[in-house]
Design an enzyme around this catalytic site. Sequence first.
Site, PDB file in Angstrom:
ATOM      1  N   LEU A 248     -29.889   1.305  51.389  1.00 57.56           N
ATOM      2  CA  LEU A 248     -30.523   0.806  50.180  1.00 57.56           C
ATOM      3  C   LEU A 248     -31.639  -0.138  50.598  1.00 57.56           C
ATOM      4  O   LEU A 248     -31.476  -0.907  51.550  1.00 57.56           O
ATOM      5  CB  LEU A 248     -29.493   0.066  49.321  1.00 57.56           C
ATOM      6  CG  LEU A 248     -30.008  -0.524  48.004  1.00 57.56           C
ATOM      7  CD1 LEU A 248     -28.943  -0.410  46.930  1.00 57.56           C
ATOM      8  CD2 LEU A 248     -30.391  -1.980  48.175  1.00 57.56           C
ATOM      9  N   ALA A 249     -32.767  -0.083  49.891  1.00 60.35           N
ATOM     10  CA  ALA A 249     -33.877  -0.952  50.262  1.00 60.35           C
ATOM     11  C   ALA A 249     -34.487  -1.587  49.029  1.00 60.35           C
ATOM     12  O   ALA A 249     -34.949  -0.881  48.123  1.00 60.35           O
ATOM     13  CB  ALA A 249     -34.925  -0.151  51.022  1.00 60.35           C
ATOM     14  N   MET A 250     -34.433  -2.910  48.960  1.00 62.87           N
ATOM     15  CA  MET A 250     -35.126  -3.603  47.876  1.00 62.87           C
ATOM     16  C   MET A 250     -36.107  -4.632  48.427  1.00 62.87           C
ATOM     17  O   MET A 250     -37.219  -4.727  47.972  1.00 62.87           O
ATOM     18  CB  MET A 250     -34.130  -4.237  46.906  1.00 62.87           C
ATOM     19  CG  MET A 250     -33.128  -5.191  47.532  1.00 62.87           C
ATOM     20  SD  MET A 250     -32.143  -6.086  46.317  1.00 62.87           S
ATOM     21  CE  MET A 250     -30.854  -4.951  45.918  1.00 62.87           C
TER      22      MET A 250
ATOM     23  N   GLU B 214     -38.833  -6.703  50.681  1.00 56.79           N
ATOM     24  CA  GLU B 214     -40.074  -6.322  51.359  1.00 56.79           C
ATOM     25  C   GLU B 214     -40.480  -7.459  52.269  1.00 56.79           C
ATOM     26  O   GLU B 214     -39.958  -8.574  52.159  1.00 56.79           O
ATOM     27  CB  GLU B 214     -41.167  -6.044  50.322  1.00 56.79           C
ATOM     28  CG  GLU B 214     -40.844  -4.859  49.442  1.00 56.79           C
ATOM     29  CD  GLU B 214     -41.934  -4.575  48.420  1.00 56.79           C
ATOM     30  OE1 GLU B 214     -42.958  -5.307  48.419  1.00 56.79           O
ATOM     31  OE2 GLU B 214     -41.760  -3.631  47.641  1.00 56.79           O
TER      32      GLU B 214
ATOM     33  N   ASN C 223     -42.852  -9.398  52.036  1.00 60.43           N
ATOM     34  CA  ASN C 223     -43.240 -10.555  51.238  1.00 60.43           C
ATOM     35  C   ASN C 223     -42.409 -10.731  49.974  1.00 60.43           C
ATOM     36  O   ASN C 223     -42.784 -11.477  49.071  1.00 60.43           O
ATOM     37  CB  ASN C 223     -44.726 -10.440  50.838  1.00 60.43           C
ATOM     38  CG  ASN C 223     -45.619 -10.632  52.047  1.00 60.43           C
ATOM     39  OD1 ASN C 223     -45.384 -11.516  52.864  1.00 60.43           O
ATOM     40  ND2 ASN C 223     -46.613  -9.766  52.178  1.00 60.43           N
TER      41      ASN C 223
ATOM     42  N   LEU D  15     -21.509  -6.516  42.753  1.00 54.95           N
ATOM     43  CA  LEU D  15     -20.428  -5.832  43.461  1.00 54.95           C
ATOM     44  C   LEU D  15     -20.695  -5.782  44.958  1.00 54.95           C
ATOM     45  O   LEU D  15     -19.768  -5.803  45.766  1.00 54.95           O
ATOM     46  CB  LEU D  15     -20.241  -4.431  42.877  1.00 54.95           C
ATOM     47  CG  LEU D  15     -19.820  -4.518  41.411  1.00 54.95           C
ATOM     48  CD1 LEU D  15     -20.055  -3.212  40.688  1.00 54.95           C
ATOM     49  CD2 LEU D  15     -18.356  -4.922  41.320  1.00 54.95           C
ATOM     50  N   GLU D  16     -21.982  -5.745  45.315  1.00 58.74           N
ATOM     51  CA  GLU D  16     -22.331  -5.782  46.738  1.00 58.74           C
ATOM     52  C   GLU D  16     -21.848  -7.086  47.335  1.00 58.74           C
ATOM     53  O   GLU D  16     -21.243  -7.118  48.412  1.00 58.74           O
ATOM     54  CB  GLU D  16     -23.855  -5.671  46.874  1.00 58.74           C
ATOM     55  CG  GLU D  16     -24.358  -5.836  48.290  1.00 58.74           C
ATOM     56  CD  GLU D  16     -25.886  -5.893  48.354  1.00 58.74           C
ATOM     57  OE1 GLU D  16     -26.537  -5.401  47.416  1.00 58.74           O
ATOM     58  OE2 GLU D  16     -26.402  -6.442  49.349  1.00 58.74           O
TER      59      GLU D  16
ATOM     60  N   CYS E 109     -13.246 -24.255  70.517  1.00 55.20           N
ATOM     61  CA  CYS E 109     -11.870 -24.180  71.026  1.00 55.20           C
ATOM     62  C   CYS E 109     -11.829 -23.550  72.412  1.00 55.20           C
ATOM     63  O   CYS E 109     -10.991 -23.900  73.236  1.00 55.20           O
ATOM     64  CB  CYS E 109     -10.983 -23.351  70.091  1.00 55.20           C
ATOM     65  SG  CYS E 109     -10.576 -24.175  68.563  1.00 55.20           S
ATOM     66  N   LEU E 110     -12.748 -22.608  72.629  1.00 54.14           N
ATOM     67  CA  LEU E 110     -12.760 -21.961  73.935  1.00 54.14           C
ATOM     68  C   LEU E 110     -13.559 -22.763  74.958  1.00 54.14           C
ATOM     69  O   LEU E 110     -13.592 -22.433  76.144  1.00 54.14           O
ATOM     70  CB  LEU E 110     -13.339 -20.539  73.819  1.00 54.14           C
ATOM     71  CG  LEU E 110     -12.311 -19.415  73.654  1.00 54.14           C
ATOM     72  CD1 LEU E 110     -11.455 -19.589  72.430  1.00 54.14           C
ATOM     73  CD2 LEU E 110     -12.996 -18.060  73.633  1.00 54.14           C
TER      74      LEU E 110
END
Lengths: 409, 251
Positions: free
Chosen positions: A151-153, A155, A157, A269-270, A365-366
């Site tokens: 899906l592409a919305m 851009e 800009n 929903l996404e 922690c590591l």
Amino acid sequence: MQRFFAARSILGNAVKTRRSSFSSLSSSLLFDDTQLQFKESVSKFAQDVIAPHAERTDKTNSFPKDVNLWKQMGEFNLHGITAPEEYGGLGLGYLYHCIAMEEISRASGSVALSYGAHSNLCINQLVRNGTTAQKQKYLPKLISGEHVGALAMSEPNAGSDVVSMKCKADKVDGGYIINGNKMWCTNGPSAETLIVYAKTDTKAGSKGITAFIIEKGMDGFSTAQKLDKLGMRGSDTCELVFENCFVPEENILDKEGKGVYVLMSGLDLERLVLAAGPLGIMQACLDTVLPYIRQREQFGRPIGELQFIQGKVADMYTALQSSRSYVYSVARDCDNGNIDPKDCAGTILCAAERATQVALQAIQCLGGNGYINEYATGRLLRDAKLYEIGAGTSEIRRIVIGRGLFKEQ
Amino acid sequence: MKILVAVKRVVDYAVKIRVKPDKTGVDTQNVKMSMNPFCEIALEEALRIKEAGFAKEVVAVSIGPSQCVDTLRTGLAMGADRGIHVETNSSFLPLTIAKILKSLAEFENPGLIFLGKQAIDDDCNQTGQMVAALLGWPQATFASKVVLDKDKHVATVDREVDGGLETLCVDLPAVITTDLRLNQPRYASLPNIMKAKSKPIKKMTVQDLKVDVKSDIEILQVTEPPQRKSGVMVSSVDELIDKLRNEAHVV
């Protein structure tokens, strides 16, 4: 007592370590028996089939090529969880979809993000807005995993201000001609079916947006370079380029000028389904940290006995459990038809920000080992950060919630 | 033909077990339990035989407390047609289990009984063999390959034995126990998990099956194996030989 290991465990130490910490960390309070069974089953599948590829996917910045994960996930009926059975889906709800998303994310953040884009952003949008003909044409292959969806919305800009998009769709005989660029398209490089938003009326603001179904190979549609990202490496993302790309009339999703409704309602929903992504990452952090603090000794004892460490894991645990409760409660509501944009935004706002903090603490922690890329913690942090940005930045989510609360009577 | 598959609920293979302080057994409180991996392989083989058209029904059976229903549900989700739960809170040893399975076999009349070669909690490797002996049926244990001949009513089984592979041909009905390399068990997919909800699980008791559960074996204690001690450096070959003869008594 000897222990004989089942064939699956021969896959390697990495897998074994992960599975050995799967215990009572998943809240049985949130799920009924069937959902728990499903969670366990997907978990096994993800750990066996997807997790072994996580490190290499990240290192090489490419989706696994030697195995067809799309097909395997399709065979496991993971793509069409919310799609109708007649197209190969399961006709179940967002709760199950979130469970699948969480467990896949636990195995590999990159694969999960691509999976989420494919199964929710593309497939679910087709399910919710497509005509019968469109569903029949595109859904079966997407659900089986033969085709990849995207899906592409956004851009270059137009990110948060997505309505200001410049990608144009000019009406011509029989369809539209699309010109413009789209940015940050997950699965863009490999997708066969893409849902793309473009302006059919540049003077009408948000009401001038229309959603189109684009097919790979359409004349005038191409993809540009794969993006080199901080995290979610291997979840192939790229720029889409439209140069006089002709799209036939029947490829409009819903109606001309109605794109913004498709977009905004889809975003709710996404956000919900993707919110399960950071949950999986937080769980993966605990999967790595808990065995480590039980084993690593300093000052003559396991560091897990030291209060600071106990404090950290307690914070990590409660962050995960509370986020989880929120996500699955909202998922249940959405399944019952109560979709509240504030809560959908809230789940991912909450889970994502916490996941970044949990991943930071996991590295801490590591200690020195957390700073070494041989351990998963660095990747977990880089993957977690994406969720504060994609699907609407944390700032946008806050606006959705705040504005929504203000407007309520 | 019907296939009966015995599945056991055991401590999950990945769990680090601890012995209870009173030495009566392993601590199973709040510990993750799963289907015995070899039983999963047994069930998978039965399902493949059914899918190949050689069997009509796969029945999973489990003997134990009420939680065994979860194990059976996993089996049903993998594809078994129905389940039988012989409910008991006692922990039975292989001979008693074998007697129960014999009684069930007389009731269900399967053409094949599949079991895992052993359970990963007690490693007995006895139940399958005992069931065959009690029923007077042929047995093929440690199976790494099973090929059925429907017309001749036999199964050709490759067995993994110490010397390599042994191929046996057994008349049906028979008992087969499964080894690691026989197959890769399937995952329970969501549609099958959903379907499993409506598959029946029949509850039975040892009294229903008229089995005498008295055991001649009593477990006295369960302890952890002794901690491995570090090695001893010897100063000469003579000292080594002396230790091997007089301390370890191996030469």
